[in-house]
Design an enzyme around this catalytic site. Structure first.
Site, PDB file in Angstrom:
ATOM      1  N   PHE A  49     -18.775 -28.278   8.676  1.00  0.00           N
ATOM      2  CA  PHE A  49     -19.384 -29.601   8.706  1.00  0.00           C
ATOM      3  C   PHE A  49     -18.495 -30.627   8.000  1.00  0.00           C
ATOM      4  O   PHE A  49     -17.304 -30.680   8.226  1.00  0.00           O
ATOM      5  CB  PHE A  49     -20.801 -29.552   8.106  1.00  0.00           C
ATOM      6  CG  PHE A  49     -21.786 -28.872   9.025  1.00  0.00           C
ATOM      7  CD1 PHE A  49     -22.381 -29.575  10.063  1.00  0.00           C
ATOM      8  CD2 PHE A  49     -22.088 -27.528   8.871  1.00  0.00           C
ATOM      9  CE1 PHE A  49     -23.274 -28.953  10.917  1.00  0.00           C
ATOM     10  CE2 PHE A  49     -22.981 -26.895   9.716  1.00  0.00           C
ATOM     11  CZ  PHE A  49     -23.581 -27.615  10.749  1.00  0.00           C
ATOM     12  N   SER A  50     -19.082 -31.445   7.108  1.00  0.00           N
ATOM     13  CA  SER A  50     -18.351 -32.591   6.564  1.00  0.00           C
ATOM     14  C   SER A  50     -17.356 -32.241   5.471  1.00  0.00           C
ATOM     15  O   SER A  50     -16.685 -33.140   4.948  1.00  0.00           O
ATOM     16  CB  SER A  50     -19.333 -33.648   6.059  1.00  0.00           C
ATOM     17  OG  SER A  50     -19.961 -34.285   7.151  1.00  0.00           O
ATOM     18  N   VAL A  51     -17.208 -30.970   5.126  1.00  0.00           N
ATOM     19  CA  VAL A  51     -16.050 -30.593   4.324  1.00  0.00           C
ATOM     20  C   VAL A  51     -14.784 -30.955   5.102  1.00  0.00           C
ATOM     21  O   VAL A  51     -13.719 -31.203   4.522  1.00  0.00           O
ATOM     22  CB  VAL A  51     -16.083 -29.091   3.975  1.00  0.00           C
ATOM     23  CG1 VAL A  51     -14.792 -28.633   3.315  1.00  0.00           C
ATOM     24  CG2 VAL A  51     -17.261 -28.805   3.038  1.00  0.00           C
TER      25      VAL A  51
END
Length: 363
Positions: free
Chosen positions: A114-116
């Site tokens: 995801f937003s990592v």
């Protein structure tokens, strides 16, 4: 429902199938986050020819206890099981100290991060800038002229994308069943299409986004489309696909063992990736600032994001959060990384959640 039955048979019963309608919901996400390639188009990010070796110094941490948000004392193992955690790797002073896997995840299984991915994109931006491939203070339209007329035109710069300080009219409400996030997800193929809305793709959708009246560079506003535009900028700056850029400048030099995948659809690239947990441990030296990590930083072209950490912390103090919750969770996001004080720690955050915590003082 027994999660072990999901996608176990062939064909699976209708209520045991993972689809675009349920793939981010529990328990279907236990299978989906390990098998994104069977749900969405992806591209390979080539691994290193000679993976960097990992050293291990195992420690038993299951019984280490801490106080949870309710003030209850719980052990690490108990917390991992109660939170439906798929996996965790703890690295200390360059050695893997603890690993834990569940729900089908193994050391050799990729997992959606995801937003990592935003933090990976920010690190890559520092490397490209150090190689002279990217000018952070250049307008976005230097690289993508067709963005003129959108919120990303005019005086919007690459640094505004990196710092999430674009004055954009966009409400990133993940619980909304209509509006900006749903339109965004449909343009990426993450959501079932709406029969009443003409089909679109991400790059066309990005050109429709408009300003909210706030000057760029003054207000922190966390919006995922900024990172999509950032990846597009990288492609134009380097003249090759995002997957090849990431492989050449980061994934191979850091000695990644596993191929990595990123999601692609139609005429666009969305930087949502899958990685193995052990490769996350391999990437930690890129964000540490100590003698032990200097060699690996040199091999990638030391990310200036690390060198400019103090400048970044000053910048984030000068940004005004758009919403109170942003000031708590994501306000300090210069160069796509949450800089958490005290101790100058860094945190990379993703949905569901997918955190990478770097404690510099504890190595």
């Amino acid at each position: 429902m027994n999660s072990r039955r999901i996608m176990a048979a062939f064909p699976s019963a209708a209520d045991e199938q993972v689809t675009l309608a349920n793939w981010r919901q529990h328990p279907f996400n236990e299978w989906a986050f390990r098998n994104v390639r069977e749900l969405l188009p992806t591209a390979n990010i080539a691994r290193a020819a000679a993976p960097a070796p990992l050293s291990f110094a195992p420690r038993y941490l299951d019984d280490v206890s801490f106080a949870n948000p309710r003030g209850e004392t719980v052990g690490v193992g108990e917390a991992l099981r109660a939170s439906h955690t798929d996996g965790i790797v703890v690295s200390h002073r360059g050695q893997v100290a603890f690993e834990w896997y569940a729900h089908g995840l193994t050391p050799d299984t990729p997992h959606l991060i995801f937003s990592v991915s935003k933090s990976v994109a920010g690190t890559l931006g520092g490397i490209l800038a150090d190689h002279g491939k990217l000018a952070p203070d250049a307008p976005v339209t230097r690289y993508i002229p067709e963005m003129e007329g959108s919120v990303y035109g005019g005086n919007c710069t690459v640094r505004h994308l990196l710092d999430m300080s674009v004055g954009i009219r966009f409400d990133e409400d993940y619980m909304a069943r209509d509006g900006d996030v749903m339109n965004y997800r449909r343009s990426t193929g993450w959501e079932l299409p709406d029969p009443a809305v003409p089909p679109s793709n991400l790059r066309d959708y990005l050109r429709t986004l408009r300003p909210n009246g706030a000057p760029h560079g003054e207000t922190f506003h966390y919006v995922s489309t900024n990172t999509d535009v950032l990846g597009w900028v990288y492609e134009r700056a380097c003249g090759v696909s995002y997957a090849k850029i990431l492989s050449h400048y980061l994934w191979q030099p850091m000695g990644a063992r596993a191929r990595r995948l990123h999601h692609r659809r139609f005429t666009r690239r969305r930087p949502r990736r899958r990685r193995h947990l052990r490769d996350t441990a391999r990437s930690h030296p890129l964000r540490r600032d100590d003698a032990q990590s200097r060699h690996q930083q040199r091999t990638t072209g030391r990310p200036r994001l690390v060198d400019r950490r103090h400048q970044a912390e000053r910048q984030c103090r000068g940004l005004v959060a758009r919403r109170p919750d942003e000031s708590v969770s994501k306000r300090q996001l210069p160069q796509q990384v949450v800089h958490a004080r005290p101790a100058r720690n860094a945190v990379c955050r993703g949905r569901h959640p997918w955190p990478v915590d770097l404690h510099r003082s504890g190595q």
